[in-house]
Design a protein around this motif. Structure first.
Motif, PDB file in Angstrom:
ATOM      1  N   CYS A   8       0.861  -1.175   0.000  1.00 21.95           N
ATOM      2  CA  CYS A   8       0.000   0.000   0.000  1.00 21.95           C
ATOM      3  C   CYS A   8       0.902   1.232   0.000  1.00 21.95           C
ATOM      4  N   GLY A   9       0.493   2.276  -0.672  1.00 24.60           N
ATOM      5  CA  GLY A   9       1.356   3.453  -0.822  1.00 24.60           C
ATOM      6  C   GLY A   9       1.273   4.448   0.311  1.00 24.60           C
ATOM      7  N   TRP A  10       1.464   3.994   1.539  1.00 21.42           N
ATOM      8  CA  TRP A  10       1.416   4.917   2.676  1.00 21.42           C
ATOM      9  C   TRP A  10       2.590   5.874   2.612  1.00 21.42           C
ATOM     10  N   ARG A  11       2.318   7.140   2.865  1.00 19.96           N
ATOM     11  CA  ARG A  11       3.367   8.155   2.863  1.00 19.96           C
ATOM     12  C   ARG A  11       4.400   7.840   3.956  1.00 19.96           C
ATOM     13  N   GLY A  12       5.659   7.834   3.587  1.00 20.15           N
ATOM     14  CA  GLY A  12       6.733   7.640   4.549  1.00 20.15           C
ATOM     15  C   GLY A  12       7.068   6.195   4.876  1.00 20.15           C
ATOM     16  N   GLN A  14       7.905   3.575   2.616  1.00 19.03           N
ATOM     17  CA  GLN A  14       8.934   2.939   1.794  1.00 19.03           C
ATOM     18  C   GLN A  14      10.324   3.169   2.367  1.00 19.03           C
ATOM     19  N   TYR A  19       8.048   0.450   9.807  1.00 14.63           N
ATOM     20  CA  TYR A  19       6.750   0.711   9.178  1.00 14.63           C
ATOM     21  C   TYR A  19       6.391  -0.406   8.199  1.00 14.63           C
ATOM     22  N   ALA A  51       0.874  11.368  13.364  1.00 14.21           N
ATOM     23  CA  ALA A  51       1.049  10.317  12.361  1.00 14.21           C
ATOM     24  C   ALA A  51       1.181   8.973  13.084  1.00 14.21           C
ATOM     25  N   GLU A 137      -6.611   2.348  -5.265  1.00 10.30           N
ATOM     26  CA  GLU A 137      -5.742   3.489  -4.955  1.00 10.30           C
ATOM     27  C   GLU A 137      -6.011   3.985  -3.542  1.00 10.30           C
ATOM     28  N   ILE A 138      -4.974   4.544  -2.933  1.00 12.60           N
ATOM     29  CA  ILE A 138      -5.091   5.096  -1.574  1.00 12.60           C
ATOM     30  C   ILE A 138      -6.207   6.144  -1.515  1.00 12.60           C
TER      31      ILE A 138
END
Length: 196
Positions: A8-12, A14, A19, A51, A137-138
């Motif tokens: 999933c494309g969670w911000r921060g 990668q 995380y 966050a 998509e997120i």
């Protein structure tokens, strides 16, 4: 060298090992243990305005500070414990959130004393099985849903604090009451299978 799996494309997330591990092993996995569910609800309450990664990085400090989220112990916390927690730089220091955790432990125990299982109470909102979503998509993932609103109202009616619908929906996602892994994510199908 193997490629990283699609997540999933969670911000921060990668490249952040903590995380990524949380996403890959814990988030969305159906949780049925009442104490573990209560712990996650408390932590999601502490997240309000922050966050999730902030809470995740402090989770072990939270567990140490709150006696491993043992409701029996937390329910007995008094002024000395409140002062100790407010002085603990390892956790989020908020009088309101600390008070909510302590009162939440008392409510949890009161429910149990009355024969109401916290896990069964929560899972009843999804008819005992995870809600399976198929978001691509997120941007499609909602911040809250009608079920989260309903659960939020029920938790508030019992006296729990920091359980608004947005917090409750994040809690539902984390504890597998809903599967919001994106369909492209390597965890979507395995998590879906857990709820079958």
């Amino acid at each position: 060298m193997s490629e990283d799996p699609i997540r999933c494309g969670w911000r921060g997330m990668q490249g952040d090992a903590l995380y990524e591990a949380y996403h890959d092993t814990e988030w969305g996995v159906p949780e049925y243990d009442p104490r573990a569910l209560w712990e996650k609800l408390v932590l999601d309450g502490f997240q309000a305005g922050l966050a999730w990664i902030t809470i995740l990085r402090k989770r072990e400090a939270f567990r140490a500070a709150f006696d491993d989220f043992d409701p029996e112990k937390v329910a007995r916390y008094g002024e000395a414990d409140r002062a100790r927690l407010m002085a603990d730089a390892g956790i989020v220091r908020s009088n309101a959130k600390i008070d909510a955790a302590i009162s939440g432990a008392r409510i949890y125990l009161d429910m149990r004393e009355k024969g109401e299982d916290f896990s069964k109470f929560l899972w009843a909102f999804t008819d005992g099985k995870p809600i399976q979503n198929d978001f691509a998509e997120i941007a499609q993932v909602p911040a809250q849903t009608p079920v989260a609103v309903e659960m939020s109202k029920a938790l508030k009616a019992k006296g729990f604090k920091f359980v608004g619908p947005v917090i409750v929906y994040a809690f539902m996602q984390a504890t597998g009451l809903v599967n919001d892994h994106l369909v492209s994510c390597h965890r979507h199908a395995p998590v879906r299978a857990m709820g079958a």
